[in-house]
Design an enzyme around this catalytic site. Structure first.
Site, mmCIF file in Angstrom:
data_model
loop_
_atom_site.group_PDB
_atom_site.id
_atom_site.type_symbol
_atom_site.label_atom_id
_atom_site.label_comp_id
_atom_site.label_asym_id
_atom_site.label_seq_id
_atom_site.Cartn_x
_atom_site.Cartn_y
_atom_site.Cartn_z
ATOM 1 N N GLY A 252 0.719 -1.222 -0.128
ATOM 2 C CA GLY A 252 0.001 -0.001 -0.088
ATOM 3 C C GLY A 252 0.857 1.332 -0.087
ATOM 4 O O GLY A 252 0.303 2.448 0.224
ATOM 5 N N THR A 253 2.228 1.031 -0.183
ATOM 6 C CA THR A 253 2.981 2.440 0.053
ATOM 7 C C THR A 253 2.953 2.899 -1.595
ATOM 8 O O THR A 253 3.684 4.334 -1.582
ATOM 9 C CB THR A 253 4.206 2.200 0.783
ATOM 10 O OG1 THR A 253 5.019 0.879 -0.310
ATOM 11 C CG2 THR A 253 4.211 1.784 1.961
ATOM 12 N N GLU A 472 -12.279 0.178 29.767
ATOM 13 C CA GLU A 472 -11.414 1.045 28.899
ATOM 14 C C GLU A 472 -10.910 2.242 29.438
ATOM 15 O O GLU A 472 -9.812 2.812 28.973
ATOM 16 C CB GLU A 472 -12.537 1.426 27.837
ATOM 17 C CG GLU A 472 -13.192 0.456 26.761
ATOM 18 C CD GLU A 472 -12.080 -0.281 26.172
ATOM 19 O OE1 GLU A 472 -10.987 0.254 25.695
ATOM 20 O OE2 GLU A 472 -12.089 -1.377 25.797
#
Length: 700
Positions: A252-253, A472
């Site tokens: 994806g670069t 969380e």
């Protein structure tokens, strides 16, 4: 649950500019192939000439002077009137009769609504009534004569028709076997032909202006193009053009995009092929295609050949699967010889791309074959901003959109990820019937990419929701109280992806190396959720499973790979083995004794338990903040960094407003809920007061 995501980024581009067409860039036919399209054009041309000649001859034969062609009824009327004295009957090749009759005197006959004076007429009659006509002629004493007339042209065409059909069928089969007139490679005789596509001028619309975030890689490739355009500039100093360039980098670069930009800028023939296109089901096809590819390259030199995903054929030899006769190895051997063998391939430059350079054969990577290895890595803040600019070129942006802020908030994203993020933001804006894409749309798209899609329809009990909220906030509070940890970006208890709750962190600076204190801080806030459950509910749940896995894995790397254990010391323990075809670690040999193994286990346990104890201490000392943050998270479902900071400082958050559907409503900059804003006209007056919400509860 902990879901600490660092992001990625892409290089998809707009397409504005096409390259200049160079000589030799037209379609090339390999030697020995027939030009079937030219042969068929010749055959059809001569066939048309013959048919035209036949039509002309027929027209001339039918246009004999003095003879008028009439209908059968006209002929019968003349016969009854006794005006016919002689009849000539001519039988043709198609079993009908052409009857020529001579009249006693010249008569005026109506033909096509006109009267024509003639002494001879012609009429065509069929075989079934010719015998009846003979009886009438005998009764009236008319002389008649029978003869045969053969049309040589027509007979010749009828006799040639079977041969034409046979030849046509043969040509059809030959074209199918050769792969079609278009020079395709799917025929049985073309398995050994290269499937490389010659990129034409109309297909190339990407240039280096459309590439952002990889300036060093662009510079390397621009030098290659400059060498092709002005070779004397380098040759006068003794420089030689590089034989090959290998583009390396994570998926994806923008490696393939770089190659497309080179095709757009080069102005020379550009062949594109995938590594998987070489190997077929037949033995020897891969090597044959390699040879054919370089043969086409030599004919079009100077040229560029781009091989995408070269690891499909370039993997390390000697894996033991098939030995020296392995088809993949034969293909690689042919590629090595063609790139730099006994015969020099001057003028042919190879550009290849892969995200697995570790599995490539060393002979392929040496200078002389791939002289340069260009790393196309994930972009930094400046590169991400450039990529955002490229992908938002054709998107109407609201004034609130700040690409610098988006670039800072997306560390680790590759070009493809940024392209996806921009597209998600545009889709969200279109779903809301907006005319422009606002910053809120980008933030929502970023949350979707980073944390996963919201699953609001998932039914969760109040008890489960409460446990998730404390879990969380345990992550959040521990991370906020440890200076070395990453800043908290956002926390939510709305189920996203496969997690019931998600906490995301955004580093202030992009890190390339990690210190021991940072890793210990990461382990501590990873276990903050489990610590909060233990303190508040005096029990633990399965929700911390992923957190424990990450903390244990990080501790094991600290001990066995990074030498961060005082008891073990700076030793690398355990030998990894990678399978050449799978390209990843599948086994790991223990290169240490059982006593050392026990020490490793003890050190890992010590590091993880130390992090757990640290998290519990922080939460116990800040129990009031833990309750306050959890209460607000339960009420609002999402808390961003600014809201968390206010609660930590003892400030009170604005009341929660819900829309008519019971969902928590966002408030605009002027303090008006979004659904109320929609009910107001341009002058700011409320349109329908019945639809407005009740007064907010100040107790919130």
């Amino acid at each position: 649950m902990l879901n600490n995501k660092n992001m990625k980024m892409s290089d998809k581009k707009d397409e504005n500019k096409a390259p200049k067409k160079s000589k030799g860039s037209g379609p090339q036919k390999p030697d020995g192939d027939f030009d079937w399209s030219k042969i068929l054009r010749t055959v059809f041309s001569w066939g048309a000439v013959i048919i035209a000649a036949v039509i002309v001859m027929q027209f001339l034969n039918s246009g004999q002077s003095g003879i008028t062609e009439v209908g059968y009824n006209t002929y019968k009327n003349l016969l009854k009137a006794g005006k016919i004295t002689k009849v000539d009957v001519i039988k043709s090749d198609v079993n009908d009769y052409s009857l020529k009759a001579t009249l006693k005197n010249e008569e005026s006959i109506l033909v096509n609504k006109k009267f024509v004076k003639t002494k001879e007429i012609k009429v065509t009659i069929i075989d079934q009534i010719i015998k009846n006509e003979q009886k009438v002629w005998d009764e009236k004493g008319i002389k008649y004569n029978f003869s045969n007339e053969s049309n040589e042209w027509f007979t010749l065409l009828i006799s040639l028709l079977p041969w034409v059909l046979i030849i046509g069928v043969w040509v059809l089969f030959m074209r199918r076997m050769q792969g079609g007139a278009s020079g395709g490679t799917k025929g049985i005789f073309n398995f050994g032909k290269s499937r490389a596509k010659l990129i034409s001028e109309s297909q190339i619309k990407v240039t280096f202006k459309d590439v952002a975030g990889a300036d060093e890689a662009k510079q390397e490739l621009e030098e290659i193009i400059e060498f092709l355009k002005e070779p004397t500039k380098f040759q006068k100093l003794g420089g030689k053009i590089p034989r090959g360039v290998l583009l390396l980098g994570p998926p994806g670069t923008g490696k393939t995009l770089m190659a497309r930009a080179v095709a757009g800028e080069a102005g020379v023939p550009f062949f594109s092929i995938s590594g998987a296109d070489f190997v077929e089901m037949f033995v020897g096809v891969g090597a044959s295609r390699v040879r054919d590819l370089f043969e086409q390259g030599k004919k079009n030199a100077p040229c560029i050949i781009f091989i995408d995903e070269i690891d499909a054929v370039g993997r390390h030899r000697g894996a033991g699967l098939g030995g020296g006769h392995d088809e993949r190895e034969q293909t690689l051997n042919a590629l090595l010889v063609e790139m730099d063998g006994f015969e020099q391939n001057s003028g042919v430059i190879i550009i290849a791309a892969t995200n697995r350079p570790d599995v490539l054969d060393p002979a392929l990577l040496r200078p002389g074959r791939f002289d340069r290895q260009v790393v196309v890595d994930r972009p930094d803040v400046k590169g991400r901003e450039g990529i955002f600019k490229v992908h938002t070129r054709n998107i109407p942006l609201d004034k609130s959109v700040d690409l610098k802020v988006l670039a800072k908030g997306t560390p680790g994203l590759a070009g493809a990820d940024i392209a996806n993020l921009v597209n998600e933001a545009a889709l969200l804006a279109a779903r809301k019937n907006k005319k422009n894409v606002s910053m809120d749309d980008f933030e929502e798209a970023k949350d979707k990419v980073m944390m996963g899609m919201e699953r609001k329809s998932m039914i969760i009990t109040e008890e489960e929701k409460k446990v998730t909220a404390y879990h969380e906030i345990g992550h959040v509070l521990v991370a906020l109280k440890i200076p070395e940890s990453d800043p908290v970006h956002k926390v939510t208890i709305i189920p996203r992806g496969r997690a019931l709750g998600v906490t995301t962190y955004l580093p202030v600076d992009e890190k390339h190396t990690y210190s021991k204190t940072y890793l210990e801080a990461t382990i501590a806030y990873a276990l903050g959720g489990r610590a909060a459950e233990k303190i508040i509910f005096d029990q633990v749940t399965t929700g911390a499973g992923n957190d424990i896995e990450k903390a244990t894995g990080l501790a094991r790397k600290m001990v066995c790979e990074w030498g961060m254990s005082d008891a073990i010391g700076p030793l690398a323990l355990g030998k990894k083995e990678e399978e050449l075809f799978l390209g990843r670690e599948i086994t790991k040999h223990d290169t240490y004794s059982e006593k050392t193994a026990q020490q490793i286990d003890n050190e890992i346990r010590t590091i993880v338990l130390r992090g757990m104890q640290r998290a519990e201490t922080i939460l116990t000392e800040n129990i009031d903040l833990l309750h306050n943050l959890s209460k607000e998270l339960l009420e609002r479902e999402i808390l961003d960094s600014a809201e968390i900071k206010k609660i930590m400082n003892g400030e009170k958050l604005p009341p929660v407003i819900k829309n008519p559907d019971g969902e928590i409503e966002k408030v605009t900059k002027d303090g008006i809920p979004e659904h109320v804003k929609k009910l107001m006209d341009e002058k700011g007056k409320r349109v329908d007061t019945d639809k407005l919400p009740d007064k907010a509860d100040d107790s919130n």
